[in-house]
Design a protein around this motif. Structure first.
Motif, PDB file in Angstrom:
ATOM      1  N   ARG A   1     -14.338  -9.452   8.889  1.00 62.57           N
ATOM      2  CA  ARG A   1     -13.021 -10.029   8.620  1.00 62.57           C
ATOM      3  C   ARG A   1     -13.112 -11.426   8.014  1.00 62.57           C
ATOM      4  O   ARG A   1     -12.316 -11.798   7.165  1.00 62.57           O
ATOM      5  N   ASP A   2     -14.070 -12.204   8.496  1.00 64.46           N
ATOM      6  CA  ASP A   2     -14.179 -13.588   8.000  1.00 64.46           C
ATOM      7  C   ASP A   2     -14.407 -13.618   6.494  1.00 64.46           C
ATOM      8  O   ASP A   2     -13.874 -14.462   5.785  1.00 64.46           O
ATOM      9  N   ARG A   3     -15.211 -12.693   6.036  1.00 64.60           N
ATOM     10  CA  ARG A   3     -15.518 -12.667   4.608  1.00 64.60           C
ATOM     11  C   ARG A   3     -14.267 -12.489   3.753  1.00 64.60           C
ATOM     12  O   ARG A   3     -14.184 -13.030   2.657  1.00 64.60           O
ATOM     13  N   PHE A   4     -13.326 -11.691   4.265  1.00 65.28           N
ATOM     14  CA  PHE A   4     -12.169 -11.334   3.444  1.00 65.28           C
ATOM     15  C   PHE A   4     -10.911 -12.123   3.801  1.00 65.28           C
ATOM     16  O   PHE A   4      -9.901 -12.013   3.099  1.00 65.28           O
ATOM     17  N   ALA A   5     -10.974 -12.924   4.858  1.00 73.28           N
ATOM     18  CA  ALA A   5      -9.768 -13.606   5.361  1.00 73.28           C
ATOM     19  C   ALA A   5      -9.061 -14.371   4.250  1.00 73.28           C
ATOM     20  O   ALA A   5      -9.667 -15.177   3.535  1.00 73.28           O
ATOM     21  N   GLY A   6      -7.771 -14.078   4.097  1.00 72.02           N
ATOM     22  CA  GLY A   6      -6.960 -14.807   3.115  1.00 72.02           C
ATOM     23  C   GLY A   6      -7.161 -14.370   1.680  1.00 72.02           C
ATOM     24  O   GLY A   6      -6.475 -14.853   0.782  1.00 72.02           O
ATOM     25  N   ARG A   7      -8.089 -13.453   1.425  1.00 75.60           N
ATOM     26  CA  ARG A   7      -8.328 -13.001   0.054  1.00 75.60           C
ATOM     27  C   ARG A   7      -7.495 -11.750  -0.250  1.00 75.60           C
ATOM     28  O   ARG A   7      -6.875 -11.170   0.641  1.00 75.60           O
ATOM     29  N   HIS A   8      -7.472 -11.377  -1.518  1.00 77.59           N
ATOM     30  CA  HIS A   8      -6.761 -10.167  -1.937  1.00 77.59           C
ATOM     31  C   HIS A   8      -7.798  -9.136  -2.398  1.00 77.59           C
ATOM     32  O   HIS A   8      -8.539  -9.364  -3.351  1.00 77.59           O
ATOM     33  N   VAL A   9      -7.802  -8.024  -1.711  1.00 76.79           N
ATOM     34  CA  VAL A   9      -8.838  -7.017  -1.889  1.00 76.79           C
ATOM     35  C   VAL A   9      -8.204  -5.700  -2.342  1.00 76.79           C
ATOM     36  O   VAL A   9      -7.179  -5.301  -1.807  1.00 76.79           O
ATOM     37  N   VAL A  10      -8.813  -5.039  -3.309  1.00 74.82           N
ATOM     38  CA  VAL A  10      -8.402  -3.678  -3.685  1.00 74.82           C
ATOM     39  C   VAL A  10      -9.390  -2.699  -3.084  1.00 74.82           C
ATOM     40  O   VAL A  10     -10.607  -2.906  -3.165  1.00 74.82           O
ATOM     41  N   THR A  11      -8.869  -1.650  -2.476  1.00 77.10           N
ATOM     42  CA  THR A  11      -9.757  -0.579  -2.029  1.00 77.10           C
ATOM     43  C   THR A  11      -9.358   0.720  -2.723  1.00 77.10           C
ATOM     44  O   THR A  11      -8.167   1.049  -2.803  1.00 77.10           O
TER      45      THR A  11
END
Lengths: 324, 324
Positions: free
Chosen positions: A290-300
């Motif tokens: 979770r820390d890696r992606f916190a606050g970012r915008h990710v497409v899956t």
């Protein structure tokens, strides 16, 4: 330079049946409290074969359709075979699919229903690959090799075009990693047109061959696989695909089975999506870091939705559906 | 002439966020053995609000956004409220939604999560309508009335444009009938551009007011409703909407609850789609009258996918999902 070419990928869009193109891409707010980051879904399951694989088989089949005795054989974990059967049926192709007898029954049933010849092998996907290659040699017909054949990568790459053409505001794309067609195809386009977007491949810990190969920069095989994510369970990465992956992937991560299952549940509960395990790998990767992606915008990329419902209900917590 | 205008519907496409437009439309072979006819799916659930309603609320919200104190109130069975909240959030609108406290919790939770003010009433949808109208008068703000307000019909009508622009090979379109926005909007476009396509409205036997009104050619109200299809459970049809429906619908049929449930199961088992009861009405209509549809090509609009999972699992045969 990868084996992929942007002009060819753009041209592919004109060959692929539009029913497989311009798939939904949308922010899924409802997932975000559980994941701690902004998540967009690229949905590849709302089409006649319920996976992205037809983007590639449309290219293969359209090229074969003009030949004198149009026929093709492929090994498949289930989705490629279904897609090739669909693409071939509309073009008068004689399609043979070799699959493991342990592949999901739903996938095998659909391949049969689409009028393909289905041959089952006592073994896994890589056993099926050997058998398909032998059949192709013996019968003198086209062998469709997922991830090695450039059409399978170009088809997948059209997803990448749709992502970059959407004027991306996202920071990273999570891509299921199996043979590598999806990752190298989408990755090639992202690195060409949106180089700031992180390309993260996700594979199950129980089927780590390509990820290990990427990390060691050489082909690493495994003796077996142990994962519910049947769509990405290969043991023998292909050198040429690995070479491409080394050029376009920023990272390759391995996730646990429990995270894949948790991902499938979240997609059902908060997005209303029934997905196969391979399609939950991206959510699994977020859950594990979770820390890696916190606050970012990710497409899956939700790459497939072909599941055996009894298994699906077991994974997501409910017993098999009984008749009325 | 209906209240709808084709130029305005085409113009609506330029106002609606593209994430709600050009939704998947595909033949679903896998459903066909169970139904005895060719079935195409028009899928309105793969978007941020999981229903078609945002096509209309995008129009409402964009027109309100330029005003001095942009605010709106609507009564909703859940989907319109979620859609208005979504469309309003992006445009700085102050949105109030009035809903029945018996509406699905998942829908109510999503309305709250989208920053709308949610007011619950002890009653059904028509009680909520009265309360929303009173609020609008008291606060001097825009009342959004589903099906009566032309934007809600025009938004729905953009689905019709997508159907006719697909060079239709289908013989009939099955449309969930509630207040009538979806049926009149889609019906208007079909009758304008594909008059040979049969427009069939489908409503639950337990909420038959609009169908009875259509059959008797005058507004017929009922005292109560009794259906799991919460999205179409109104008791008091609107005269102006009925007038339009009389011009565009070729038929209106009523289906049993058991058929709605069977339809939801078929869509899960053979199409991998989680749909709310209203979205299964079309499949229910085929199940109840196979002879009518035998050998024909039918489109069914999957209008929404917001379900409470425990209820959904009960309907489709599996108990509630438990935590990990």
């Amino acid at each position: 330079m990868t084996r992929l070419d942007t002009d060819r990928i753009r041209a592919a869009r004109r060959v692929i049946d539009p029913v497989f193109l311009d798939t939904p891409l949308y922010r899924c707010d409802a997932l975000e409290p559980a994941l701690g980051c902004a998540v967009s879904i690229k949905l590849e399951t709302a089409n006649p074969v319920r996976s992205f694989k037809a983007r590639g088989t449309e290219l293969v089949a359209s090229r074969l359709a003009g030949t004198s005795s149009p026929a093709a054989v492929c090994a498949s974990a289930g989705n490629l075979g279904q897609a090739l059967a669909w693409s071939g049926r509309g073009r008068g192709l004689d399609v043979t699919v070799v699959a493991s007898r342990f592949a999901p029954a739903a996938k095998l049933d659909r391949i049969r229903a689409l009028d393909a010849r289905l041959e089952l092998v006592d073994g896994d996907f890589d056993t099926a690959r050997e058998r398909a290659a032998a059949l192709a040699r013996y019968e003198g017909i086209r062998l469709v090799e997922d991830s090695l054949d450039i059409e399978t990568c170009e088809g997948a790459a059209t997803i990448g075009l749709e992502l970059v053409d959407s004027a991306p505001s996202f920071d990273a794309v999570l891509i299921a990693l199996g043979g590598g067609a999806l990752a190298t195809g989408v990755g090639h386009v992202l690195k060409s047109f949106a180089p700031g977007v992180e390309v993260i491949c996700v594979q199950p810990l129980g089927a780590p061959a390509m990820t290990r190969s990427w990390r060691q920069r050489r082909v690493v095989t495994t003796d077996s696989t142990d994962t519910i994510a049947d769509g990405v369970a290969g043991r023998r990465p292909i050198q040429a695909v690995l070479d491409d992956l080394l050029l376009v992937a920023d990272d390759a991560v391995l996730v646990q089975e429990t995270s894949i299952i948790a991902g499938m549940r979240l997609l059902l509960e908060h997005a209303g999506l029934v997905v196969e395990p391979s399609a939950a790998l991206g959510i699994a990767a977020i859950l594990e870091d979770r820390d890696r992606f916190a606050g970012r915008h990710v497409v899956t990329i939700i790459c497939g939705g072909n599941v055996d419902l009894p298994a699906y209900h077991r994974w997501t917590g409910a017993p098999p559906v009984h008749g009325p």
